[in-house]
Design an enzyme around this catalytic site. Structure first.
Site, PDB file in Angstrom:
ATOM      1  N   GLU A 170       0.808  -1.217   0.000  1.00 38.48           N
ATOM      2  CA  GLU A 170       0.000   0.000   0.000  1.00 38.48           C
ATOM      3  C   GLU A 170       0.842   1.269   0.000  1.00 38.48           C
ATOM      4  O   GLU A 170       0.383   2.346   0.357  1.00 38.48           O
ATOM      5  CB  GLU A 170      -0.967  -0.023   1.179  1.00 38.48           C
ATOM      6  CG  GLU A 170      -1.797  -1.291   1.228  1.00 38.48           C
ATOM      7  CD  GLU A 170      -3.278  -1.084   0.954  1.00 38.48           C
ATOM      8  OE1 GLU A 170      -3.803  -0.028   1.299  1.00 38.48           O
ATOM      9  OE2 GLU A 170      -3.917  -2.005   0.390  1.00 38.48           O
ATOM     10  N   HIS A 239      -3.633   2.020   7.905  1.00 39.70           N
ATOM     11  CA  HIS A 239      -2.261   2.218   7.446  1.00 39.70           C
ATOM     12  C   HIS A 239      -1.423   2.708   8.623  1.00 39.70           C
ATOM     13  O   HIS A 239      -1.940   3.359   9.535  1.00 39.70           O
ATOM     14  CB  HIS A 239      -2.177   3.249   6.319  1.00 39.70           C
ATOM     15  CG  HIS A 239      -2.790   2.796   5.031  1.00 39.70           C
ATOM     16  ND1 HIS A 239      -3.612   3.605   4.264  1.00 39.70           N
ATOM     17  CD2 HIS A 239      -2.704   1.619   4.372  1.00 39.70           C
ATOM     18  CE1 HIS A 239      -3.994   2.952   3.180  1.00 39.70           C
ATOM     19  NE2 HIS A 239      -3.470   1.742   3.240  1.00 39.70           N
ATOM     20  N   CYS A 356      -2.011  11.492   3.974  1.00 39.50           N
ATOM     21  CA  CYS A 356      -2.536  10.607   2.927  1.00 39.50           C
ATOM     22  C   CYS A 356      -2.460  11.252   1.554  1.00 39.50           C
ATOM     23  O   CYS A 356      -2.322  10.563   0.538  1.00 39.50           O
ATOM     24  CB  CYS A 356      -3.991  10.241   3.218  1.00 39.50           C
ATOM     25  SG  CYS A 356      -4.216   9.051   4.543  1.00 39.50           S
TER      26      CYS A 356
END
Length: 430
Positions: A170, A239, A356
């Site tokens: 990711e 995350h 992000c």
């Protein structure tokens, strides 16, 4: 070396479909009415703020949505419009995946190892496969095309294809780097999960982290693997960047971010004695408050005049425990000298804060000049983008709008206008 942030410009299809399992904010706001125009302008304002601080700023572009090419791979045929009509009629849930604007979160675009760390002296970028979520797994081809174009004339940069599925990767959201400066040899920390926890998936596989270390030619002294704690995953830290962030010598982390924090901290201090670990105790800020506020999903940056700034989402001011802790942090006169808050409400409601929205790349001045300048932001370009967004991005998208062909056409037209403004051909980044 300079650190350049490449932010994802929020696309015109930004909506709240609730596609991301384990992302509490996404699930909480599923079915709400989104505001794509406002979302894109909020993200652009953050990019402007970085430039105002004297930091170089780039952008990555929204992907083609709805993604008719992906739907064709699912067996639908005809023109783009015919493919989308057939997919919506046959399987609205499938179609919603093709409509997602999740590529806006460019921390998931790739993992970046700057060349001071690699044995071959190259900067390596591995495009993330995002294999754990259908709506995200379709991003890699367009991401790779953008990154390949961006670095096409920078000979010391290698852009790698995604790792094979099912080994979930990711990107930079599960990767941190510590170094005495952006241009110094550093220590890269690859964070992975250990399997489903509380019904939530661990999106970053250990095997993927190990593969990235090999692929990026990182000597053992420059790489560490760390496991995210089960408590963090179960609490909604899908995350690592929801519970920890690093910049130069500073690791800013929650006490419960890692499965074996004592061993990790010892390894960090052994390999980088200059490291400063700022740990927020659970007794001061609970995991729930940390995730609700996105305290750690903030941008921690080094200012040109020295010292570090923590750029936080406005939501952090709404959590008393976080406000009190930040006041003590600044009063301590440590490396983090100041804080700022940005309104990113639209992104936050889908589970994406300041960290992000950006991909960090350390580059020499000469490499910065060699980049495809269409991806770099200036004040004039930001003004033009703001005008284009105001004219072309939908003002609102309700759940029932996603099946409207007029909205699909508006999204395609908006992206075409963006590509034209920046000087890209219609098919160049599709």
């Amino acid at each position: 070396m300079l650190e350049v942030n490449f932010d994802g410009l929020v696309g015109p299809s930004h909506n709240y479909a609730g596609l991301s399992l384990g992302n509490i904010a996404s699930a909480t706001h599923a079915g709400s009415v989104s505001a794509p125009r406002e979302a894109a302008l909020q993200g652009l304002a953050k990019m402007r703020q970085m430039m105002a601080l004297g930091l170089p700023q780039g952008l990555l572009l929204p992907h083609d949505r709805p993604n008719a090419a992906w739907l064709r791979r699912m067996g639908f045929t005809g023109s783009d419009l015919e493919v989308c009509r057939a997919a919506w009629a046959a399987d609205p849930a499938l179609f919603r995946n093709s409509f997602s604007a999740s590529a806006m979160w460019t921390a998931n675009a790739a993992t970046v190892s700057p060349r001071p760390d690699s044995a071959d002296g190259l900067t390596h970028l591995s495009v993330a496969n995002l294999a754990s979520m259908p709506h995200r797994s379709i991003e890699a081809p367009q991401t790779q095309r953008q990154l390949s174009a961006l670095f096409a004339n920078v000979p010391c940069v290698r852009v790698h294809a995604p790792l094979p599925a099912p080994f979930g990767d990711e990107g930079a959201a599960n990767h941190m780097r510590l170094a005495t400066s952006h241009g110094a040899e550093g220590l890269e920390i690859f964070v992975h999960g250990a399997g489903p926890v509380g019904g939530f998936p661990a999106r970053q596989h250990r095997l993927a982290a190990e593969a990235l270390v090999r692929r990026h030619n990182l000597p053992s002294r420059n790489a560490l693997l760390a496991r995210q704690s089960d408590e963090a995953i179960a609490a909604g830290a899908f995350h690592n960047d929801v519970v920890a962030v690093a910049n130069e010598t500073v690791l800013f982390t929650h006490e419960q971010a890692f499965a074996d924090r004592d061993a990790l901290y010892a390894a960090i201090r052994q390999r980088l004695p200059e490291a400063q670990i700022i740990e927020v105790p659970a007794a001061r800020v609970s995991l729930a408050d940390a995730i609700r506020s996105y305290l750690f999903n903030s941008q921690l940056v080094t200012l040109p005049e020295g010292g570090m700034l923590l750029l936080l989402p406005g939501e952090a001011r709404e959590v008393p425990s976080v406000v009190a802790w930040l006041e003590d942090l600044i009063a301590s006169n440590g490396p983090i000298r100041s804080t700022q808050f940005m309104t990113l409400r639209e992104s936050m409601r889908n589970g994406g804060g300041p960290a992000c929205l950006r991909l960090r790349v350390a580059l020499e001045e000469s490499e910065l000049a060699a980049l495809d300048q269409r991806f770099l932001l200036t004040e004039g370009k930001a003004d033009a983008l703001a005008d284009l967004i105001t004219r072309h991005w939908p003002e609102h998208i309700a759940p029932e709008d996603i099946g409207n062909p007029d909205l699909w056409q508006q999204c395609w037209t908006a992206r075409a206008a963006l590509l034209n403004l920046l000087g890209f051909g219609k098919e160049e980044l599709r």
